[in-house]
Design a protein around this motif. Structure first.
Motif, mmCIF file in Angstrom:
data_model
loop_
_atom_site.group_PDB
_atom_site.id
_atom_site.type_symbol
_atom_site.label_atom_id
_atom_site.label_comp_id
_atom_site.label_asym_id
_atom_site.label_seq_id
_atom_site.Cartn_x
_atom_site.Cartn_y
_atom_site.Cartn_z
ATOM 1 N N ASN A 136 0.736 -0.791 0.094
ATOM 2 C CA ASN A 136 -0.075 -0.109 -0.243
ATOM 3 C C ASN A 136 1.393 1.446 -0.042
ATOM 4 O OD1 ASN A 136 -2.002 1.898 -0.130
ATOM 5 N ND2 ASN A 136 -2.963 1.066 1.946
ATOM 6 N N VAL A 137 2.010 1.371 1.141
ATOM 7 C CA VAL A 137 3.073 2.482 0.818
ATOM 8 C C VAL A 137 4.161 2.650 0.160
ATOM 9 C CG1 VAL A 137 3.789 4.046 3.033
ATOM 10 C CG2 VAL A 137 1.997 2.658 3.652
ATOM 11 N N ARG A 138 4.399 1.602 0.210
ATOM 12 C CA ARG A 138 5.529 1.097 -0.887
ATOM 13 C C ARG A 138 5.876 1.250 -2.073
ATOM 14 N NH1 ARG A 138 8.889 4.489 2.284
ATOM 15 N NH2 ARG A 138 10.184 3.288 0.415
ATOM 16 N N VAL A 139 4.523 0.932 -2.530
ATOM 17 C CA VAL A 139 3.946 0.454 -3.584
ATOM 18 C C VAL A 139 2.837 1.243 -4.541
ATOM 19 C CG1 VAL A 139 3.221 -1.325 -5.596
ATOM 20 C CG2 VAL A 139 4.786 -1.971 -3.788
ATOM 21 N N THR A 140 1.267 1.330 -4.012
ATOM 22 C CA THR A 140 0.399 1.927 -4.295
ATOM 23 C C THR A 140 0.694 3.574 -4.011
ATOM 24 O OG1 THR A 140 -0.884 -0.088 -3.816
ATOM 25 C CG2 THR A 140 -1.833 1.698 -4.209
ATOM 26 N N GLY A 141 1.195 4.121 -3.043
ATOM 27 C CA GLY A 141 0.819 4.870 -2.767
ATOM 28 C C GLY A 141 1.889 5.985 -3.720
ATOM 29 N N MET A 142 2.958 5.459 -3.126
ATOM 30 C CA MET A 142 4.311 5.848 -4.612
ATOM 31 C C MET A 142 3.460 6.195 -5.486
ATOM 32 S SD MET A 142 7.881 5.003 -2.377
ATOM 33 C CE MET A 142 8.610 5.550 -3.042
ATOM 34 N N LEU A 143 3.035 4.784 -6.393
ATOM 35 C CA LEU A 143 3.187 5.213 -7.659
ATOM 36 C C LEU A 143 2.940 5.667 -8.541
ATOM 37 C CD1 LEU A 143 3.702 1.533 -8.700
ATOM 38 C CD2 LEU A 143 4.740 3.054 -9.242
ATOM 39 N N TYR A 144 1.411 6.041 -7.344
ATOM 40 C CA TYR A 144 -0.263 6.779 -7.411
ATOM 41 C C TYR A 144 1.016 8.329 -7.361
ATOM 42 C CZ TYR A 144 -4.123 9.675 -7.214
ATOM 43 O OH TYR A 144 -5.543 9.859 -5.987
ATOM 44 N N ASP A 145 1.437 8.452 -6.582
ATOM 45 C CA ASP A 145 1.686 10.056 -6.624
ATOM 46 C C ASP A 145 2.624 10.419 -7.501
ATOM 47 O OD1 ASP A 145 0.240 10.070 -4.446
ATOM 48 O OD2 ASP A 145 2.158 9.949 -2.972
ATOM 49 N N ARG A 146 3.237 9.275 -7.992
ATOM 50 C CA ARG A 146 4.365 9.398 -9.259
ATOM 51 C C ARG A 146 3.710 9.941 -10.233
ATOM 52 N NH1 ARG A 146 8.331 4.696 -11.308
ATOM 53 N NH2 ARG A 146 5.814 3.806 -12.011
ATOM 54 N N GLU A 147 1.947 9.189 -10.793
ATOM 55 C CA GLU A 147 1.174 9.491 -11.929
ATOM 56 C C GLU A 147 0.612 10.675 -11.484
ATOM 57 O OE1 GLU A 147 -0.280 8.986 -15.323
ATOM 58 O OE2 GLU A 147 1.013 8.075 -14.551
ATOM 59 N N ALA A 148 0.050 11.368 -10.281
ATOM 60 C CA ALA A 148 -0.645 12.718 -10.071
ATOM 61 C C ALA A 148 0.768 13.311 -10.119
ATOM 62 C CB ALA A 148 -0.476 12.439 -8.384
ATOM 63 N N LEU A 149 1.615 13.694 -10.560
ATOM 64 C CA LEU A 149 3.408 14.315 -10.425
ATOM 65 C C LEU A 149 3.208 14.894 -12.043
ATOM 66 C CD1 LEU A 149 5.760 13.783 -7.087
ATOM 67 C CD2 LEU A 149 4.162 15.810 -7.796
ATOM 68 N N LYS A 150 2.716 13.794 -12.436
ATOM 69 C CA LYS A 150 3.365 13.144 -13.390
ATOM 70 C C LYS A 150 1.982 14.211 -14.265
ATOM 71 C CE LYS A 150 5.271 8.857 -15.354
ATOM 72 N NZ LYS A 150 5.303 8.021 -16.145
ATOM 73 N N GLN A 151 0.675 13.962 -13.847
ATOM 74 C CA GLN A 151 -0.357 14.997 -14.337
ATOM 75 C C GLN A 151 0.024 16.929 -14.434
ATOM 76 O OE1 GLN A 151 -3.500 13.260 -13.144
ATOM 77 N NE2 GLN A 151 -3.305 11.363 -13.703
ATOM 78 N N LEU A 152 0.801 17.036 -12.670
ATOM 79 C CA LEU A 152 0.586 17.776 -12.809
ATOM 80 C C LEU A 152 1.626 19.154 -13.476
ATOM 81 C CD1 LEU A 152 0.841 18.323 -8.458
ATOM 82 C CD2 LEU A 152 -0.861 19.794 -10.266
ATOM 83 N N LYS A 153 3.220 18.117 -13.760
ATOM 84 C CA LYS A 153 3.236 18.471 -14.363
ATOM 85 C C LYS A 153 3.432 19.036 -15.949
ATOM 86 C CE LYS A 153 8.373 17.374 -16.264
ATOM 87 N NZ LYS A 153 9.438 16.963 -15.793
ATOM 88 N N ALA A 154 2.255 17.667 -16.263
ATOM 89 C CA ALA A 154 1.822 18.419 -17.574
ATOM 90 C C ALA A 154 1.229 19.764 -17.816
ATOM 91 C CB ALA A 154 0.972 17.610 -18.176
#
Length: 564
Positions: A471-489
């Protein structure tokens, strides 16, 4: 019939009876699943405190940690009476969730992240005290019906999310912050009301025992169907406060209908005791009988016998069980299965949000998980008991099938189609619910009942560990990585937004492909345990509970007390 002059004595008999204890345990369990409502109020925590998904998932991990690390409650139960265990649980439940409510409503200053983690861990850990107090006691009071009993009790835990949702709509309206307040006081009050009803009793055999449990099952299924109907109706029709109140009232009535079954059985036991031929009731105390199994080994240090365990099904010491290969295999399967399931359930609110579902639909996902969690628990309890009795099918094989079903639910989230989240909620809720009764029953069967209070809590320790990593080390971090990509876009940075939100099917695709793979590996591990224990399950694993020692008076109750 009970004469008027005997009413008081009968009432004392009733409140001290095994069947009333079962009813009281149902109510305690029906309020012991507050952790499953995290998906409903987690958005309030995230928006109020400005958390990103990784921080929210960290909070979810500490919730799972508290909910599954019940070793302390088990050890306390070994040396203290049940009422003390339940009282501690009530206090922890109220303090933990009440502090969270004070925080999200702004009544106290914003706490640090570690303080929020502590609050939710304490609140969630309280359910272990309810489990240890009610569930373990019921298993010891009905040792030959343990699978059925575990399925029913954990089934009510699965329904608790939907039950408390109905109550909070009726009491507080559509205010999810107030749901946290309800979670704080209701379970605490229910446990305190029945604190003296839950205790270990003498095991009195009744020929119709299994039929009584089927009556409880039918009533609980009716309650589950009612909750599902309300869940569907509330999404199709606008409910007024009066409608919610009526729905909650019916829900409470259905919760108390099993009391009529309990009273009927206690009347039969009461009348049975008055029969002239019933000089002595055929009964035994399982703990006293089981303690004789390894009398010679008990004289040795537990450290000297740790690698010299008894045959499967006899009473292992705590160290013998924890260091056995069977327990290690169970640990791995639980890490994969429950760890993945907890991750999916905790992220359900954000999954619905990322795929564009409105808030009221997200609440229906949570209710669906709760209701099908119930069906999974009673199904695994009753069906695994039937398959074991009729076909000698190993319980670990049932767990393998359940984990394969869970894989399908994860893949529906990873590769969504219109409406697939509804189906995924059903599959994940069912498979999540089915795992716990199977886990607890397997532990009780392989390692005995003497230290069951501690061992069943140790057995689920893998669940929070799996939840943290997945949850924390896999799902949460991958979700945040995708969200940061969208912010950057969009030309924004993390500092430009209060909470980090990801939208679209890509948010959870890779995390849930990983969860499906991990769960499939857990299914293979569970299959290995089924192969290892197939000879054990082909035998009569409940034989010793039917080898009742002769009563002190030398006579036994003939009427309605023997297995047919």
């Amino acid at each position: 019939m009970i004469q008027s002059g005997e009413t008081v004595r009968f009432l004392i008999h009733l409140f001290n009876g095994r069947w009333f204890m079962v009813f009281a345990s149902f109510l305690i369990m029906a309020c012991a699943g507050a952790t499953y409502l995290f998906g409903t109020y987690s958005k309030d925590i995230k928006s109020t405190l400005g958390y990103d998904q990784t921080t929210l998932n960290l909070l979810g991990f500490f919730k799972d940690l508290g909910a599954n690390v019940g070793v302390m409650s088990g050890l306390i139960a070994e040396v203290t009476p049940t009422w003390f265990v339940l009282t501690i649980g009530s206090a922890m439940n109220f303090v933990g969730y009440f502090m969270i409510w004070l925080t999200v409503t702004g009544k106290v200053a914003k706490p640090k992240v570690w303080q929020m983690c502590l609050y939710i861990c304490v609140g969630a850990n309280s359910q272990n005290f309810a489990n240890t107090g009610a569930l373990v006691t019921c298993v010891k009071n009905f040792p030959e019906s343990r699978g059925v009993m575990l399925g029913l009790l954990k089934g009510y835990v699965g329904l608790s999310g939907a039950i408390m949702t109905q109550l909070y709509f009726a009491i507080y309206g559509n205010d999810s912050k107030s749901l946290i307040l309800l979670i704080a006081w209701l379970p605490a009050v229910v446990s305190l009301v029945f604190v003296y009803s839950i205790r270990e009793k003498k095991v009195v055999r009744q020929r119709n025992e299994l039929n009584v449990f089927y009556n409880f099952l039918y009533l609980s299924i009716f309650l589950a169907l009612f909750l599902m109907a309300m869940n569907i109706a509330e999404k199709q029709v606008h409910f007024t406060k009066a409608a919610y109140t009526a729905s909650a009232t019916i829900c409470c009535v259905l919760l108390f209908v099993p009391l009529t079954v309990a009273v009927k059985q206690e009347i039969e036991v009461w009348n049975m005791k008055k029969l002239p031929s019933a000089v002595e009731v055929e009964s035994y105390h399982p703990k006293k009988e089981l303690e004789l199994v390894q009398e010679d080994k008990e004289m040795k240090s537990c450290f000297l016998t740790v690698f010299d365990p008894p045959p499967r099904g006899e009473d292992y010491t705590i160290l013998q069980a924890l260091l056995s290969l069977d327990m290690i295999i169970l640990f791995v399967a639980t890490f994969c299965g429950l760890g993945s399931s907890l991750t999916a359930v905790d992220n359900l609110g954000q999954i619905g949000e990322s795929l564009g579902y409105p808030n009221h639909t997200v609440s229906s996902f949570v209710s669906l998980v709760s209701i099908w969690n119930y069906f999974g628990r009673v199904f695994s309890g009753f069906v695994s008991e039937y398959l074991l009795a009729k076909y000698k099918l190993p319980r670990p094989l049932m767990m393998t099938l359940v984990l394969l079903l869970s894989c399908a639910g994860h893949l529906l989230i990873a590769f969504p189609v219109p409406g697939s989240v509804y189906i995924a909620s059903v599959l994940m809720g069912f498979s999540f619910g089915a795992q716990l009764p199977l886990l607890f029953a397997i532990i009780s069967e392989l390692f005995g009942l003497k230290y069951f209070s501690t061992l069943f809590n140790c057995g689920q320790l893998a669940s929070p560990l799996g939840s943290y990593i997945l949850n924390v080390r896999v799902t949460g971090m991958l979700y945040d990585r995708e969200a940061l990509k969208q912010l950057k876009a969009r030309g924004l940075t993390r500092k430009d937004v209060k909470d980090l939100t990801c939208l679209g099917s890509q948010c959870y695709k890779l995390p849930f492909v990983i969860l499906a793979s991990v769960t499939f590996f857990g299914a293979l591990v569970s299959l290995g345990l089924a192969i290892r224990t197939r000879k054990f399950y082909k035998g009569d694993i409940y034989k010793k509970f039917r080898e009742t020692p002769e009563s002190e008076s030398g006579s036994v109750l003939v009427s309605d007390s023997r297995k047919s």
